[in-house]
Write a protein that holds these residues in place. Structure first.
Motif, PDB file in Angstrom:
ATOM      1  N   LEU A  41      -6.099  -3.100  52.468  1.00  0.00           N
ATOM      2  CA  LEU A  41      -6.694  -4.271  52.912  1.00  0.00           C
ATOM      3  C   LEU A  41      -7.487  -4.076  54.442  1.00  0.00           C
ATOM      4  CD1 LEU A  41      -4.333  -7.191  51.607  1.00  0.00           C
ATOM      5  CD2 LEU A  41      -6.727  -6.289  50.569  1.00  0.00           C
ATOM      6  N   ASP A  43      -9.604  -3.424  57.606  1.00  0.00           N
ATOM      7  CA  ASP A  43     -11.223  -3.091  57.258  1.00  0.00           C
ATOM      8  C   ASP A  43     -11.613  -1.870  58.198  1.00  0.00           C
ATOM      9  OD1 ASP A  43     -10.748  -3.648  60.117  1.00  0.00           O
ATOM     10  OD2 ASP A  43     -11.524  -5.757  59.850  1.00  0.00           O
ATOM     11  N   GLY A  49      -7.745  -8.281  57.661  1.00  0.00           N
ATOM     12  CA  GLY A  49      -8.815  -9.080  57.724  1.00  0.00           C
ATOM     13  C   GLY A  49      -7.964 -10.588  57.521  1.00  0.00           C
ATOM     14  N   PRO A  50      -8.947 -11.806  57.906  1.00  0.00           N
ATOM     15  CA  PRO A  50      -8.408 -12.924  57.556  1.00  0.00           C
ATOM     16  C   PRO A  50      -7.647 -13.333  56.342  1.00  0.00           C
ATOM     17  CG  PRO A  50     -10.236 -13.097  58.855  1.00  0.00           C
ATOM     18  CD  PRO A  50     -10.104 -11.715  58.183  1.00  0.00           C
ATOM     19  N   ASP A  51      -8.448 -12.886  55.079  1.00  0.00           N
ATOM     20  CA  ASP A  51      -8.048 -13.092  53.783  1.00  0.00           C
ATOM     21  C   ASP A  51      -6.642 -12.366  53.668  1.00  0.00           C
ATOM     22  OD1 ASP A  51      -8.094 -13.700  51.042  1.00  0.00           O
ATOM     23  OD2 ASP A  51      -8.356 -11.782  50.606  1.00  0.00           O
ATOM     24  N   GLY A  52      -6.425 -10.978  54.298  1.00  0.00           N
ATOM     25  CA  GLY A  52      -5.495 -10.235  54.028  1.00  0.00           C
ATOM     26  C   GLY A  52      -3.852 -10.870  54.665  1.00  0.00           C
ATOM     27  N   ASP A  54      -3.704 -14.165  55.202  1.00  0.00           N
ATOM     28  CA  ASP A  54      -3.421 -15.433  54.567  1.00  0.00           C
ATOM     29  C   ASP A  54      -2.566 -14.935  53.215  1.00  0.00           C
ATOM     30  OD1 ASP A  54      -4.893 -17.099  56.168  1.00  0.00           O
ATOM     31  OD2 ASP A  54      -6.734 -17.174  55.130  1.00  0.00           O
ATOM     32  N   ARG A  55      -2.871 -14.059  52.673  1.00  0.00           N
ATOM     33  CA  ARG A  55      -1.944 -13.590  51.467  1.00  0.00           C
ATOM     34  C   ARG A  55      -0.887 -13.269  51.957  1.00  0.00           C
ATOM     35  NH1 ARG A  55      -6.197  -9.283  48.808  1.00  0.00           N
ATOM     36  NH2 ARG A  55      -4.349  -8.936  47.480  1.00  0.00           N
TER      37      ARG A  55
END
Length: 310
Positions: A41, A43, A49-52, A54-55
């Motif tokens: 994940l 970059d 990243g933000p999505d990573g 959050d997950r």
């Protein structure tokens, strides 16, 4: 007491719950895991990243809920190479602490090797003599050697199965030229460390931990995990050398159909096999023994060692 260890690794976030107290063998009570593949994940800047993030936070919250449901009194949280090497690691750790209350301890590569060695030493006991311990994770390869509970030498190399698959083997099945280039890279990296270990002499036992080695041993005929922890499982270099070209010719889906290979790990099994083969060859290992305990157990054992016994 009931203790939980929360392992934020390169492939999975794994909560292992054990019943344990100082001086006793920790007994597994529950396992809760989620495949996150943090190492994949990152970059282009090497940041999660933000999505990573959050997950990751969502998965940690799930682990905390599972720990509460199972009556865990104390949680030991740690992270390994994916978080350690992220360029925004400090920001990720701060966000995790703010959102979940969990303060992740980021292990160095050498600490990973030393704690894994401790687990292997406790499992095999003093009578095993000098141990050479190999562990292939998602992000790194750990190697440690010694006769005591603290190894005489311990190193971590960026040769994890997930990392190498993402960087070197984009095809499915993998391109033969890519496989050859990865094989050359792996062996050059391992060869640089051999001299650091060979000066201590030959080990009495060579021990392997990690899911990668367990799957490779299963392919080579070792007993299923359902047959229990205490059955001796081995991996012979000759068997591994026979399997490497077979794995290279397979797609990820075909590898997932093999005995003992999970769907989530099938894609990176070839890279893991190349690392295992290179390590066994360069260290002159014909047969290694698979240890059920690894890093998580080492973290638990070290935590128990520092608890008061009164």
């Amino acid at each position: 007491m009931r203790l939980g260890v929360l392992d934020v690794g390169s492939n999975t976030v794994h909560l292992l719950v054990v019943d344990a107290h100082p001086g006793a063998r920790p007994l597994p009570a529950h396992s809760h895991k989620a495949e996150l593949r943090l190492a994949q994940l990152l970059d282009e800047r090497g940041a999660i990243g933000p999505d990573g993030v959050d997950r990751l936070i969502a998965v940690i919250r799930d682990g905390l809920e599972a720990a509460e449901d199972k009556g865990v009194e104390d949680i030991v949280p740690f992270a390994t190479s994916a978080v350690r090497e992220a360029t925004n690691a400090d920001d990720v750790l701060a966000r995790v602490k703010d959102d979940t209350g969990v303060e992740l301890r980021v292990l160095t590569g050498e600490e990973e090797a030393r704690l894994t060695f401790l687990a292997a030493r406790r499992w095999f006991g003093w009578s095993a003599g000098k141990l050479l311990v190999l562990d292939i994770g998602g992000g790194s390869l750990e190697i440690a050697y010694g006769i005591d509970e603290e190894p005489d030498a311990a190193v971590s190399l960026p040769l994890g199965a997930g990392r190498l698959t993402a960087a070197w083997l984009p095809g499915d099945p993998a391109d033969p030229a890519d496989i050859k280039a990865l094989r050359r890279h792996v062996r050059a990296q391992i060869a640089r460390t051999v001299g650091e270990f060979s000066r201590f002499g030959s080990p009495d036992h060579v021990v392997a931990t990690s899911k990668t080695f367990k799957q490779l041993a299963r392919l080579a005929g070792a007993a299923r995990s359902t047959e229990g922890l205490y059955i001796q499982r081995e991996l012979k270099r000759k068997s591994l050398e026979d399997w490497v070209p077979r794995l290279a010719a397979m797609t990820e889906a075909e590898r997932a159909e093999l005995p003992g290979v999970s769907e989530g790990r099938a894609g990176q099994l070839l890279a893991g096999a190349l690392v295992a083969e290179g390590a066994m060859d360069l260290f002159g290992v014909e047969t290694l023994e698979v240890c059920p305990w690894a890093l998580r157990e080492g973290v638990i054992l070290r935590h128990l060692d520092h608890m008061p016994t009164g």
